[in-house]
Design an enzyme around this catalytic site. Structure first.
Site, PDB file in Angstrom:
ATOM      1  N   TYR A  98       1.631 -51.812  29.911  1.00 30.78           N
ATOM      2  CA  TYR A  98       2.459 -51.554  31.097  1.00 30.78           C
ATOM      3  C   TYR A  98       1.993 -52.382  32.287  1.00 30.78           C
ATOM      4  O   TYR A  98       2.760 -53.135  32.890  1.00 30.78           O
ATOM      5  CB  TYR A  98       2.432 -50.059  31.455  1.00 30.78           C
ATOM      6  CG  TYR A  98       2.879 -49.769  32.868  1.00 30.78           C
ATOM      7  CD1 TYR A  98       4.195 -49.984  33.267  1.00 30.78           C
ATOM      8  CD2 TYR A  98       1.971 -49.300  33.828  1.00 30.78           C
ATOM      9  CE1 TYR A  98       4.599 -49.728  34.582  1.00 30.78           C
ATOM     10  CE2 TYR A  98       2.380 -49.039  35.129  1.00 30.78           C
ATOM     11  CZ  TYR A  98       3.689 -49.260  35.501  1.00 30.78           C
ATOM     12  OH  TYR A  98       4.092 -49.025  36.794  1.00 30.78           O
ATOM     13  N   THR A 157       2.682 -51.718  41.275  1.00 31.07           N
ATOM     14  CA  THR A 157       1.713 -50.642  41.090  1.00 31.07           C
ATOM     15  C   THR A 157       0.287 -51.124  41.329  1.00 31.07           C
ATOM     16  O   THR A 157      -0.020 -52.307  41.123  1.00 31.07           O
ATOM     17  CB  THR A 157       1.835 -50.096  39.653  1.00 31.07           C
ATOM     18  OG1 THR A 157       0.739 -49.233  39.382  1.00 31.07           O
ATOM     19  CG2 THR A 157       1.805 -51.223  38.618  1.00 31.07           C
ATOM     20  N   ASP A 158      -0.586 -50.184  41.689  1.00 32.47           N
ATOM     21  CA  ASP A 158      -2.005 -50.533  41.830  1.00 32.47           C
ATOM     22  C   ASP A 158      -2.659 -50.836  40.474  1.00 32.47           C
ATOM     23  O   ASP A 158      -3.758 -51.391  40.428  1.00 32.47           O
ATOM     24  CB  ASP A 158      -2.780 -49.422  42.559  1.00 32.47           C
ATOM     25  CG  ASP A 158      -2.709 -48.066  41.879  1.00 32.47           C
ATOM     26  OD1 ASP A 158      -2.063 -47.934  40.816  1.00 32.47           O
ATOM     27  OD2 ASP A 158      -3.308 -47.103  42.416  1.00 32.47           O
ATOM     28  N   GLU A 159      -1.977 -50.474  39.381  1.00 28.18           N
ATOM     29  CA  GLU A 159      -2.581 -50.679  38.057  1.00 28.18           C
ATOM     30  C   GLU A 159      -2.756 -52.158  37.713  1.00 28.18           C
ATOM     31  O   GLU A 159      -3.485 -52.491  36.777  1.00 28.18           O
ATOM     32  CB  GLU A 159      -1.757 -49.969  36.975  1.00 28.18           C
ATOM     33  CG  GLU A 159      -1.724 -48.471  37.185  1.00 28.18           C
ATOM     34  CD  GLU A 159      -1.174 -47.676  36.010  1.00 28.18           C
ATOM     35  OE1 GLU A 159      -1.178 -48.181  34.881  1.00 28.18           O
ATOM     36  OE2 GLU A 159      -0.740 -46.540  36.238  1.00 28.18           O
ATOM     37  N   LYS A 183       3.732 -55.481  34.663  1.00 29.24           N
ATOM     38  CA  LYS A 183       3.934 -55.396  36.113  1.00 29.24           C
ATOM     39  C   LYS A 183       3.195 -56.546  36.814  1.00 29.24           C
ATOM     40  O   LYS A 183       3.703 -57.124  37.784  1.00 29.24           O
ATOM     41  CB  LYS A 183       3.454 -54.049  36.654  1.00 29.24           C
ATOM     42  CG  LYS A 183       4.270 -52.840  36.208  1.00 29.24           C
ATOM     43  CD  LYS A 183       5.713 -52.860  36.678  1.00 29.24           C
ATOM     44  CE  LYS A 183       5.865 -52.673  38.174  1.00 29.24           C
ATOM     45  NZ  LYS A 183       7.295 -52.529  38.569  1.00 29.24           N
TER      46      LYS A 183
HETATM   47  P1  NAD Z   1      10.994 -44.153  36.297  1.00 32.33           P
HETATM   48  O1  NAD Z   1      10.593 -44.455  34.905  1.00 32.33           O
HETATM   49  O2  NAD Z   1      11.128 -42.727  36.719  1.00 32.33           O
HETATM   50  O3  NAD Z   1      12.396 -44.854  36.618  1.00 32.33           O
HETATM   51  C1  NAD Z   1      12.692 -46.160  36.221  1.00 32.33           C
HETATM   52  C2  NAD Z   1      14.200 -46.378  36.363  1.00 32.33           C
HETATM   53  O4  NAD Z   1      14.487 -47.745  35.992  1.00 32.33           O
HETATM   54  C3  NAD Z   1      15.022 -45.478  35.440  1.00 32.33           C
HETATM   55  O5  NAD Z   1      16.113 -44.922  36.145  1.00 32.33           O
HETATM   56  C4  NAD Z   1      15.512 -46.428  34.354  1.00 32.33           C
HETATM   57  O6  NAD Z   1      16.770 -46.046  33.790  1.00 32.33           O
HETATM   58  C5  NAD Z   1      15.596 -47.757  35.105  1.00 32.33           C
HETATM   59  N1  NAD Z   1      15.470 -48.916  34.219  1.00 32.33           N
HETATM   60  C6  NAD Z   1      14.469 -49.188  33.331  1.00 32.33           C
HETATM   61  N2  NAD Z   1      14.704 -50.348  32.701  1.00 32.33           N
HETATM   62  C7  NAD Z   1      15.874 -50.835  33.194  1.00 32.33           C
HETATM   63  C8  NAD Z   1      16.643 -51.986  32.939  1.00 32.33           C
HETATM   64  N3  NAD Z   1      16.268 -52.888  32.014  1.00 32.33           N
HETATM   65  N4  NAD Z   1      17.783 -52.176  33.642  1.00 32.33           N
HETATM   66  C9  NAD Z   1      18.185 -51.268  34.587  1.00 32.33           C
HETATM   67  N5  NAD Z   1      17.502 -50.141  34.857  1.00 32.33           N
HETATM   68  C10 NAD Z   1      16.364 -49.936  34.168  1.00 32.33           C
HETATM   69  O7  NAD Z   1       9.979 -44.940  37.225  1.00 32.33           O
HETATM   70  P2  NAD Z   1       9.370 -44.603  38.666  1.00 32.33           P
HETATM   71  O8  NAD Z   1       8.170 -43.778  38.496  1.00 32.33           O
HETATM   72  O9  NAD Z   1      10.469 -44.164  39.544  1.00 32.33           O
HETATM   73  O10 NAD Z   1       8.876 -46.065  39.115  1.00 32.33           O
HETATM   74  C11 NAD Z   1       9.728 -46.943  39.852  1.00 32.33           C
HETATM   75  C12 NAD Z   1       8.976 -48.209  40.167  1.00 32.33           C
HETATM   76  O11 NAD Z   1       7.806 -47.892  40.915  1.00 32.33           O
HETATM   77  C13 NAD Z   1       8.488 -48.971  38.935  1.00 32.33           C
HETATM   78  O12 NAD Z   1       8.664 -50.350  39.174  1.00 32.33           O
HETATM   79  C14 NAD Z   1       7.021 -48.600  38.831  1.00 32.33           C
HETATM   80  O13 NAD Z   1       6.287 -49.632  38.210  1.00 32.33           O
HETATM   81  C15 NAD Z   1       6.651 -48.452  40.285  1.00 32.33           C
HETATM   82  N6  NAD Z   1       5.534 -47.545  40.577  1.00 32.33           N
HETATM   83  C16 NAD Z   1       5.547 -46.257  40.126  1.00 32.33           C
HETATM   84  C17 NAD Z   1       4.496 -45.399  40.470  1.00 32.33           C
HETATM   85  C18 NAD Z   1       4.471 -43.953  40.025  1.00 32.33           C
HETATM   86  O14 NAD Z   1       3.484 -43.260  40.280  1.00 32.33           O
HETATM   87  N7  NAD Z   1       5.517 -43.432  39.393  1.00 32.33           N
HETATM   88  C19 NAD Z   1       3.440 -45.870  41.236  1.00 32.33           C
HETATM   89  C20 NAD Z   1       3.449 -47.213  41.679  1.00 32.33           C
HETATM   90  C21 NAD Z   1       4.513 -48.019  41.346  1.00 32.33           C
HETATM   91  O1  TDX Z   2      -0.576 -35.096  29.612  1.00 31.57           O
HETATM   92  C1  TDX Z   2      -1.266 -35.870  30.273  1.00 31.57           C
HETATM   93  N1  TDX Z   2      -2.590 -35.567  30.462  1.00 31.57           N
HETATM   94  C2  TDX Z   2      -3.435 -36.353  31.202  1.00 31.57           C
HETATM   95  O2  TDX Z   2      -4.622 -36.040  31.346  1.00 31.57           O
HETATM   96  C3  TDX Z   2      -0.743 -37.070  30.885  1.00 31.57           C
HETATM   97  C4  TDX Z   2       0.717 -37.431  30.697  1.00 31.57           C
HETATM   98  C5  TDX Z   2      -1.588 -37.847  31.633  1.00 31.57           C
HETATM   99  N2  TDX Z   2      -2.902 -37.520  31.788  1.00 31.57           N
HETATM  100  C6  TDX Z   2      -3.774 -38.357  32.642  1.00 31.57           C
HETATM  101  C7  TDX Z   2      -3.689 -39.846  32.420  1.00 31.57           C
HETATM  102  C8  TDX Z   2      -3.931 -40.404  33.813  1.00 31.57           C
HETATM  103  O3  TDX Z   2      -5.330 -40.516  34.072  1.00 31.57           O
HETATM  104  O4  TDX Z   2      -3.301 -38.145  33.977  1.00 31.57           O
HETATM  105  C9  TDX Z   2      -3.363 -39.355  34.747  1.00 31.57           C
HETATM  106  C10 TDX Z   2      -1.963 -39.688  35.242  1.00 31.57           C
HETATM  107  O5  TDX Z   2      -1.176 -40.044  34.108  1.00 31.57           O
HETATM  108  P1  TDX Z   2       0.331 -40.582  34.234  1.00 31.57           P
HETATM  109  O6  TDX Z   2       1.171 -39.575  34.947  1.00 31.57           O
HETATM  110  O7  TDX Z   2       0.770 -41.035  32.884  1.00 31.57           O
HETATM  111  O8  TDX Z   2       0.158 -41.788  35.266  1.00 31.57           O
HETATM  112  P2  TDX Z   2      -0.678 -43.166  35.223  1.00 31.57           P
HETATM  113  O9  TDX Z   2      -0.985 -43.569  33.851  1.00 31.57           O
HETATM  114  O10 TDX Z   2      -1.830 -43.017  36.181  1.00 31.57           O
HETATM  115  O11 TDX Z   2       0.427 -44.165  35.833  1.00 31.57           O
HETATM  116  C11 TDX Z   2       1.302 -43.749  36.912  1.00 31.57           C
HETATM  117  O12 TDX Z   2       0.892 -44.272  38.142  1.00 31.57           O
HETATM  118  C12 TDX Z   2       1.046 -45.652  38.338  1.00 31.57           C
HETATM  119  C13 TDX Z   2       2.744 -44.153  36.643  1.00 31.57           C
HETATM  120  O13 TDX Z   2       3.176 -43.604  35.402  1.00 31.57           O
HETATM  121  C14 TDX Z   2       2.896 -45.637  36.668  1.00 31.57           C
HETATM  122  O14 TDX Z   2       4.250 -46.010  36.457  1.00 31.57           O
HETATM  123  C15 TDX Z   2       2.442 -46.132  38.005  1.00 31.57           C
HETATM  124  O15 TDX Z   2       2.481 -47.524  38.045  1.00 31.57           O
END
Ligand code: NAD
Ligand code: TDX
Length: 335
Positions: A151, A124-126, A155
């Site tokens: 978190y 992630t960019d975080e 990562k």
């Molecule tokens: P998500 O939470 O929707 O899914 C995560 C999946 O991993 C789930 O199916 C969960 O059951 C599985 N999991 C968690 N812990 C586990 C373990 N110990 N063993 C086996 N399975 C396990 O997450 P997502 O949003 O799909 O993110 C996927 C990846 O992308 C992550 O590595 C996250 O850091 C990265 N990422 C997400 C975003 C975003 O905006 N969602 C952005 C950048 C990077």
């Molecule tokens: O109810 C809400 N109200 C609100 O204002 C929630 C759930 C979030 N927010 C804000 C917080 C953040 O600034 O919205 C923005 C996005 O929030 P999230 O969906 O929780 O995402 P963020 O914290 O930015 O992280 C996401 O992007 C990077 C993913 O959850 C991460 O897994 C990924 O790495």
């Protein structure tokens, strides 16, 4: 190619598996997922006949070793991913994100000693921390690591392990750091699906603080196309940043959702801000475009948002059973 996808029952992983089954007949997919609260077997129902789903944990070295030994490549999505959950209880994040990635790296090292097993680690960019709101700077692959939350720190730790295993053991790995994804199958705890499903269930959307925080939105299919490009053409050991020039502040995203769903612009509640809330993320994706030729296809955010809203409208059976419990947890935390 025999491809192991960890976390394939989660949001991005499930979309990745769907796209792979649709577009790549020469790839045999095995999903390893422990089906935590964030994973859903139903997210894989449309492709269940085309893949193997193994329910198991990425910290289980025996199981991971067996599955990695049977694979040519691994795409590692599995992680605990929600910042608010990490603030409430960081332990599972350390276990899954750090120990889990370590377990995968060790399996790839041991079983790839003869013919290397290709690993792509999804991050992630975080990990780079945040940027000021009023500054045009964007993250690049040489930005210093400076994670803010439990978190993002786990990562970042996982990324460091991957880099060390590349250098010390010549593991054939790449890393990508992507910005905020949106699209179908995203858990209703996350910002965009939470607001959509709040409106669909008669609740008011909830905005943290003033809503000035900026996220750099990318459609999940564009993220996954970039992951495939890196897996096939990326230089081993390299880090690629994935972003689609999608910077928007949270208030603007919420107002777009309200407009597309026929609500007034002020029909939402401001709630207590997230602790340590990162101000702004922004990605410079130039190397991915120039070196690997990747381009995002979903460049019309309004159209992507409209399609996402339609998906939640037409897939109520997927999210409705968990919605009340997610909101009950938020309500407890907001007190
Ligand atoms: P998500 O939470 O929707 O899914 C995560 C999946 O991993 C789930 O199916 C969960 O059951 C599985 N999991 C968690 N812990 C586990 C373990 N110990 N063993 C086996 N399975 C396990 O997450 P997502 O949003 O799909 O993110 C996927 C990846 O992308 C992550 O590595 C996250 O850091 C990265 N990422 C997400 C975003 C975003 O905006 N969602 C952005 C950048 C990077
Ligand atoms: O109810 C809400 N109200 C609100 O204002 C929630 C759930 C979030 N927010 C804000 C917080 C953040 O600034 O919205 C923005 C996005 O929030 P999230 O969906 O929780 O995402 P963020 O914290 O930015 O992280 C996401 O992007 C990077 C993913 O959850 C991460 O897994 C990924 O790495």
């Amino acid at each position: 190619m025999r491809l192991l996808v960890t976390g394939g029952a989660g949001f991005i992983g499930a979309n990745f598996v769907h796209a792979t089954v649709r577009d790549r007949a020469d790839v045999a997919v095995t999903v390893l997922d422990s089906l935590t609260y964030a994973g859903s077997r139903e997210s894989l129902t449309p492709v269940e006949a085309d893949i193997r789903l193994v329910e198991g944990d990425i910290t289980d070295a025996g199981l991971v070793g067996k599955l990695v030994a049977e694979s040519d490549a691994v795409v590692h999505f599995a992680a605990e991913t929600h910042v608010d959950n990490a603030l409430a209880d960081p332990e599972p994040f350390v276990r899954s994100n750090v120990l889990g990635t370590f377990t995968i790296l060790e399996a790839v090292r041991q079983h790839g000693a003869g013919t290397p097993i290709r690993l792509h680690h999804v991050s992630t960019d975080e990990v780079y921390g945040d940027l000021p709101l009023d500054d045009p700077a964007r993250f690049t692959e040489s930005s210093p690591y400076n994670p803010s939350s439990p978190y993002s720190s786990t990562k970042a730790a996982a990324d460091m392990l991957v880099r060390a295993w590349v250098r010390s053991y010549r593991v054939a790995a790449t890393i990508s750091n992507c910005s905020n994804n949106y699209g179908p199958y995203q858990h209703v705890e996350k910002f965009i699906p939470r607001q959509i499903t709040n409106i669909l269930t008669g609740r008011r959307p909830k905005l943290y603080g003033t809503g000035a925080n900026v996220r750099d939105w990318i459609h999940v299919d564009d993220h996954n196309a970039a992951v495939w490009r890196i897996l096939t053409d990326g230089a081993h050991g390299r880090t690629y940043l994935i972003g689609a020039d999608g910077e928007r502040d949270n208030l603007s995203v919420l107002r777009a959702i309200l407009r597309l769903m026929g609500c007034g612009p002020d029909e939402f509640d401001h709630v207590t801000d997230r602790a340590g809330h990162d101000l702004r993320y922004a990605i410079d994706p130039t190397p991915l475009r120039d070196e690997l030729g990747w381009r995002p296809r979903h460049t019309d955010f309004d159209a992507g948002l409209r399609a996402t809203i339609d998906w939640y409208r037409t897939h109520e059976a997927w999210w409705r059973p968990i919605k009340d419990a997610v909101e009950a947890t938020y309500a407890e935390r907001e007190q």
